[in-house]
Scaffold this motif. Structure first.
Motif, PDB file in Angstrom:
ATOM      1  N   GLU A 268     -32.439  62.243  13.277  1.00  0.00           N
ATOM      2  CA  GLU A 268     -33.153  62.312  12.001  1.00  0.00           C
ATOM      3  C   GLU A 268     -33.972  61.040  11.770  1.00  0.00           C
ATOM      4  O   GLU A 268     -35.104  61.106  11.275  1.00  0.00           O
ATOM      5  N   TYR A 270     -35.213  59.085  14.123  1.00  0.00           N
ATOM      6  CA  TYR A 270     -36.358  59.129  15.037  1.00  0.00           C
ATOM      7  C   TYR A 270     -37.435  60.081  14.529  1.00  0.00           C
ATOM      8  O   TYR A 270     -38.636  59.780  14.608  1.00  0.00           O
ATOM      9  N   ALA A 271     -36.996  61.224  13.996  1.00  0.00           N
ATOM     10  CA  ALA A 271     -37.967  62.182  13.447  1.00  0.00           C
ATOM     11  C   ALA A 271     -38.707  61.590  12.251  1.00  0.00           C
ATOM     12  O   ALA A 271     -39.930  61.753  12.121  1.00  0.00           O
ATOM     13  N   ARG A 272     -37.959  60.900  11.399  1.00  0.00           N
ATOM     14  CA  ARG A 272     -38.621  60.276  10.257  1.00  0.00           C
ATOM     15  C   ARG A 272     -39.579  59.172  10.680  1.00  0.00           C
ATOM     16  O   ARG A 272     -40.576  58.910  10.004  1.00  0.00           O
ATOM     17  N   GLN A 274     -41.278  59.153  13.739  1.00  0.00           N
ATOM     18  CA  GLN A 274     -42.384  59.720  14.475  1.00  0.00           C
ATOM     19  C   GLN A 274     -43.307  60.580  13.623  1.00  0.00           C
ATOM     20  O   GLN A 274     -44.487  60.735  13.941  1.00  0.00           O
ATOM     21  N   GLU A 275     -42.786  61.132  12.586  1.00  0.00           N
ATOM     22  CA  GLU A 275     -43.601  62.020  11.750  1.00  0.00           C
ATOM     23  C   GLU A 275     -44.805  61.296  11.136  1.00  0.00           C
ATOM     24  O   GLU A 275     -45.936  61.811  11.198  1.00  0.00           O
ATOM     25  N   PRO A 276     -44.635  60.104  10.542  1.00  0.00           N
ATOM     26  CA  PRO A 276     -45.833  59.421  10.028  1.00  0.00           C
ATOM     27  C   PRO A 276     -46.836  59.055  11.110  1.00  0.00           C
ATOM     28  O   PRO A 276     -48.049  59.109  10.884  1.00  0.00           O
ATOM     29  N   ALA A 278     -47.391  60.715  13.939  1.00  0.00           N
ATOM     30  CA  ALA A 278     -48.096  61.935  14.319  1.00  0.00           C
ATOM     31  C   ALA A 278     -49.121  62.339  13.252  1.00  0.00           C
ATOM     32  O   ALA A 278     -50.242  62.754  13.573  1.00  0.00           O
ATOM     33  N   ARG A 279     -48.731  62.195  12.001  1.00  0.00           N
ATOM     34  CA  ARG A 279     -49.682  62.521  10.939  1.00  0.00           C
ATOM     35  C   ARG A 279     -50.877  61.565  10.963  1.00  0.00           C
ATOM     36  O   ARG A 279     -52.028  61.986  10.748  1.00  0.00           O
TER      37      ARG A 279
END
Length: 406
Positions: A268, A270-272, A274-276, A278-279
């Motif tokens: 979670e 790592y996802a938090r 990587q998400e910014p 990627a955006r």
């Protein structure tokens, strides 16, 4: 007064103040009448009253009391009132007591509840009232533990701590014989009830908070019926572990579940993270696409404007304008190419010479490689030959038309 007159009243050979025998006999007849008059005018003597009382109390023992001299009875009669007064003062002073700020006093009169006393200086009649101070702000703690049977018929060792304080001092003292022991038994009963309705896996892993909450609610309901005057402030679930025979297996299971939760949290996180990113990259690509779109549109508009201005010239001399455009286009294409293309006279092959390599200073290794393997490239044969540009007929025939340059 002369000595003779005074001698008639006093015996010179007697004690001072002693009268003659003749005067004593004459005055003895008048004494009863004078005593009666004096007794009528003066109040009764308290010493005589107490002496008479003592004689009556000691009369049942025979004549032993009558043999006492008046000088022996006199001090007892004087000290008795003083003793009573002193005893009353001591009794009144012993009734003062103090209740502390965090306490309440439970007053009992002849063993029966009378009232509740607030903090401060108070007074009570000694030997009649009794005061029991109770601390209502101190938080007490009790522990209960033991082996308990779960819903899936497994044994588990559980320990729980309960924190409580006194809410009603009167109920705490008189409603239950031993309220602390009663609370401990109620806690043990509530804990066994909750453990008996849960599985062992839930108790050892994820159900600790559930056990605490359910035990607190069950304990609150039990002590409400007892009306012990106690208030449970907190319930802490200390530990729950399996028996020693299976403890190693349960430890492995708990460790695996902890690793699972840890990996989930890491994923979670790592996802938090990587998400910014990627955006941001997606937004950057969109902005670049928009910029490229604007650039292409503006370039197209510029070309349209340029060709619009060249159109009158093209209409006036199409062949000249066509050749000019061809030459300008080839200049743009070939100026970024560091190679020279040579057209054969009797063949359709093009020879490409690496001008960038030829312009460099040759080294020993380069010269060796050049001697071994010359860099000559042949362009595949062109199927359609380039048609020569026809000259445009003009008035001045003597000037030849330039057909191209390489």
């Amino acid at each position: 007064m002369s000595w003779n007159e005074s001698g008639n009243q006093q015996d010179p050979w007697g004690k001072p103040g002693q009268k003659k025998p003749e005067q004593e006999q004459g005055s003895g007849q008048q004494q009863p009448e004078q005593k009666n008059r004096q007794s009528e005018q003066q109040p009764p003597d308290l010493e005589e009253v107490f002496n008479n009382l003592l004689k009556k109390i000691g009369g049942g023992k025979g004549n032993g009391g009558s043999n006492r001299s008046p000088s022996a009875q006199l001090p007892v009669g004087k000290l008795l009132p003083l003793g009573l007064i002193l005893g009353a003062i001591v009794w009144g002073a012993s009734g003062f007591y103090t209740i502390q700020e965090a306490e309440r006093g439970v007053v009992t009169r002849f063993g029966k509840l009378h009232n509740i006393v607030l903090p401060g200086l108070n007074w009570k009649p000694t030997f009649i009232d009794e005061v029991l101070p109770v601390n209502i702000e101190r938080v007490l703690e009790l522990k209960t533990n033991g082996s308990m049977l779960t819903q899936d018929e497994n044994m588990v060792l559980v320990e729980m701590t309960v924190q409580y304080r006194v809410e009603d001092p009167a109920k705490y003292k008189f409603n239950v014989n031993n309220p602390d022991d009663s609370l401990k038994q109620a806690t043990d009963s509530a804990l066994r009830y909750v453990i008996g309705h849960m599985t062992m896996d839930d108790i050892l892993t994820t159900g600790r908070a559930v056990v605490r909450e359910k035990t607190w609610n069950a304990l609150r309901d039990i002590i409400k019926t007892y009306d012990m005057g106690l208030l449970v402030t907190d319930v802490n679930f200390q530990y729950a572990r399996p028996p020693e025979e299976v403890k190693a297996a349960f430890d492995d299971a708990i460790k695996a579940q902890e690793d699972e939760q840890r990996l989930i949290r890491e994923a979670e996180a790592y996802a938090r993270g990587q998400e910014p990113i990627a955006r941001g990259q997606a937004q950057r690509i969109l902005e670049q696409a928009s910029a490229y779109k604007e650039q292409v549109v503006l370039n197209a508009k510029g070309e349209v404007e340029r060709f619009s201005k060249l159109l009158p010239e093209y209409k006036a001399a199409p062949e000249v304008m066509r050749e000019r455009l061809y030459i300008q286009t080839m200049e743009k294409v070939m100026k970024n190419t560091p190679k020279l293309m040579m057209d054969g006279a009797h063949s359709n092959n093009l020879t490409v010479l690496p001008i960038d390599k030829l312009m460099q200073k040759p080294t020993a290794s380069d010269a060796t490689q050049t001697m071994v393997r010359p860099q000559v490239h042949q362009v595949p044969q062109i199927t359609q030959p380039v048609q020569p540009v026809q000259p445009v007929p003009t008035q001045q025939e003597a000037e030849p038309v330039r057909k191209g340059r390489f």
